[in-house]
Design an enzyme around this catalytic site. Structure first.
Site, mmCIF file in Angstrom:
data_model
loop_
_atom_site.group_PDB
_atom_site.id
_atom_site.type_symbol
_atom_site.label_atom_id
_atom_site.label_comp_id
_atom_site.label_asym_id
_atom_site.label_seq_id
_atom_site.Cartn_x
_atom_site.Cartn_y
_atom_site.Cartn_z
ATOM 1 N N GLY A 25 0.799 -1.224 0.000
ATOM 2 C CA GLY A 25 0.000 0.000 0.000
ATOM 3 C C GLY A 25 0.824 1.262 0.000
ATOM 4 O O GLY A 25 0.729 2.083 0.926
ATOM 5 N N VAL A 26 1.625 1.444 -1.054
ATOM 6 C CA VAL A 26 2.525 2.597 -1.099
ATOM 7 C C VAL A 26 1.769 3.917 -1.225
ATOM 8 O O VAL A 26 2.312 4.986 -0.925
ATOM 9 C CB VAL A 26 3.554 2.456 -2.240
ATOM 10 N N GLY A 27 0.503 3.858 -1.672
ATOM 11 C CA GLY A 27 -0.309 5.075 -1.684
ATOM 12 C C GLY A 27 -0.595 5.577 -0.283
ATOM 13 O O GLY A 27 -1.000 6.730 -0.094
ATOM 14 N N ASP A 28 -0.371 4.717 0.718
ATOM 15 C CA ASP A 28 -0.475 5.101 2.125
ATOM 16 C C ASP A 28 0.891 5.302 2.770
ATOM 17 O O ASP A 28 1.109 6.265 3.506
ATOM 18 C CB ASP A 28 -1.227 4.015 2.918
ATOM 19 N N THR A 29 1.808 4.360 2.540
ATOM 20 C CA THR A 29 3.074 4.411 3.276
ATOM 21 C C THR A 29 4.007 5.517 2.786
ATOM 22 O O THR A 29 4.773 6.074 3.582
ATOM 23 C CB THR A 29 3.790 3.053 3.210
#
Length: 434
Positions: free
Chosen positions: A178-182
């Site tokens: 979830g790189v859109g979060d991290t």
């Protein structure tokens, strides 16, 4: 793993954390790992990640899901009903003595609760207030999409990452984690530290405004200068570099490996290690520029060799010779000596179950003030009574808040508060009788 040790580079930092799911909790986890005191404010029902999967099969009450455990270590949990004025007052008191408040609600929620930055800074001018939203807050620029909800997949799609990820031109692909979060979380943690540094120099806090989309675009930066300079619209690049080669994924007999040998010296070492030195001098393969023109032919030639060997055999041949690594799955990572040596797989206590759960360790290694995981993720509301006592509340006041539904505590704390209240009442009765 017991109580948190003293120390850590951020041990003088106090954070009130009103975030949930991944982006916000990941940001405050990074700070907590290095000693910051993080008080996690949850709803009476518990934050959303507490209801996720997976849990251990023995955890029949679904108390400790891995999603929550992974990013909420080193924190204390206070369960409040923010629809209650009394609970909002508790948040205001905590913020008045904190360095940082972090939230990732939809725009306007904190204003409606009377907990906006402008309100909280009245009691604490040095307060740093950070928010993570899909499209940011008006502080950093009022987006026409500001009121849209967003998750990781939206940030990846609109921030440019999916547009350059995928096996072929017309198949954009979501990145696995979830790189859109991290990624926004990491920008948030950096922004918080920059703002705290400024506040301690000047006595003035400020708003840290993080947009998930902005953060994803920032790490895809080259697509912007490519378009600005060349008019080039980048597309999915598959598993190889758009220019340099060999640089990407190649088949093994039992999986895949990554090679980065686009430079001429690495290219020659690679061919020698694979027992095909003649490839290094093949026409059109000799220089970096020639290989860039003949990418497909180079990739096919190397693939024909690598697919004959297992990942283990290729590791013996190529490890330490050229930039190389096998593609590892989670089971292989758990057993790999690198991650064990670097303390990147760490056991955490699992309440009520003897077998610990393992999670990812702290990647930022500081020589003088190392971070670490010193406290498991909290049970829901585990520290409600403890934190309220630190604010000066007695057990009678705490019990009253619980009975009114303004706070939530684990059963053990209810018993302790009740017993304390009973003992105080009995002592008063005895004193009155005298």
């Amino acid at each position: 793993m017991g109580e948190p040790r003293s120390g850590g580079a951020l041990s003088d930092l106090k954070i009130v954390d009103l975030t949930q799911m991944l982006a916000g909790p990941f940001a405050t986890m990074m700070l907590a790992d290095h000693g910051a005191e993080v008080i996690k404010i949850e709803s009476i029902e518990g934050e959303l990640a507490r209801h996720a999967q997976p849990c251990r099969p023995e955890d029949i009450e679904h108390v400790f899901p891995g999603y929550f455990v992974s990013v909420n270590r080193n924190k204390r949990s206070v369960a409040l009903n923010l629809k209650s004025d009394a609970s909002c007052e508790i948040v205001r008191k905590l913020a008045a003595n904190a360095d940082v408040v972090v939230e990732n609600f939809r725009s306007g929620v904190m204003d409606r609760l009377g907990l906006s930055f402008d309100v909280l800074r009245e009691d604490n001018p040095k307060l740093v207030y950070a928010s993570i939203r899909g499209f940011g807050d008006t502080v950093g620029g009022s987006s026409p999409l500001q009121d849209w909800p967003a998750f990781d997949v939206v940030a990846q799609a609109m921030g440019g990452m999916m547009g350059i990820t995928g096996p072929e031109e017309n198949m954009p692909t979501k990145v696995g984690p979830g790189v859109g979060d991290t990624i926004p979380a990491m920008h948030c943690a950096f922004g918080i530290l920059a703002a705290v540094h400024h506040a301690r120099k000047t006595g003035r806090g400020q708003y840290v405004d993080i947009s998930m989309l902005d953060s994803v675009l920032a790490v895809c930066e080259r697509i912007i200068h490519q378009y600005s300079i060349q008019g080039y619209v980048a597309g999915p690049e598959g598993n190889h570099h758009p220019v340099g080669t060999p640089f990407g994924l190649f088949p093994a007999s039992d999986g895949w490996i990554a090679i980065g040998a686009h430079k001429d010296d690495f290219w020659r070492r690679l061919c020698k290690a694979l027992d095909v030195p003649e490839l290094a001098d093949r026409e059109g393969f000799v220089t970096t520029a020639q290989r860039a023109v003949n990418k497909k032919a180079v990739q096919d030639a190397i693939s024909e060799v690598t697919k004959k060997y297992s990942k283990a055999e290729l590791t013996k041949r190529l490890g330490a010779i050229v930039p190389y690594g096998p593609v590892l799955n989670s089971a292989e990572i758990m057993e790999h000596p690198h991650f064990r040596a670097r303390n990147m797989i760490v056991p955490i206590d699992y309440p009520g179950i003897d077998k610990p759960i393992e999670t990812v360790g702290v990647p930022v290694k500081l020589s003088e003030t190392p971070g670490g995981i010193h406290r498991r993720a909290p049970r829901h509301g585990e520290h409600t009574a403890e934190v309220l006592r630190e604010l000066g509340m007695d057990d009678g006041a705490i019990r009253d808040l619980a009975e009114r539904g303004a706070i939530a505590m684990p059963p053990a704390d209810w018993i302790q508060v009740a017993e304390t209240k009973k003992a105080s009442r009995e002592a008063l009765q005895k004193e009155t009788a005298k």
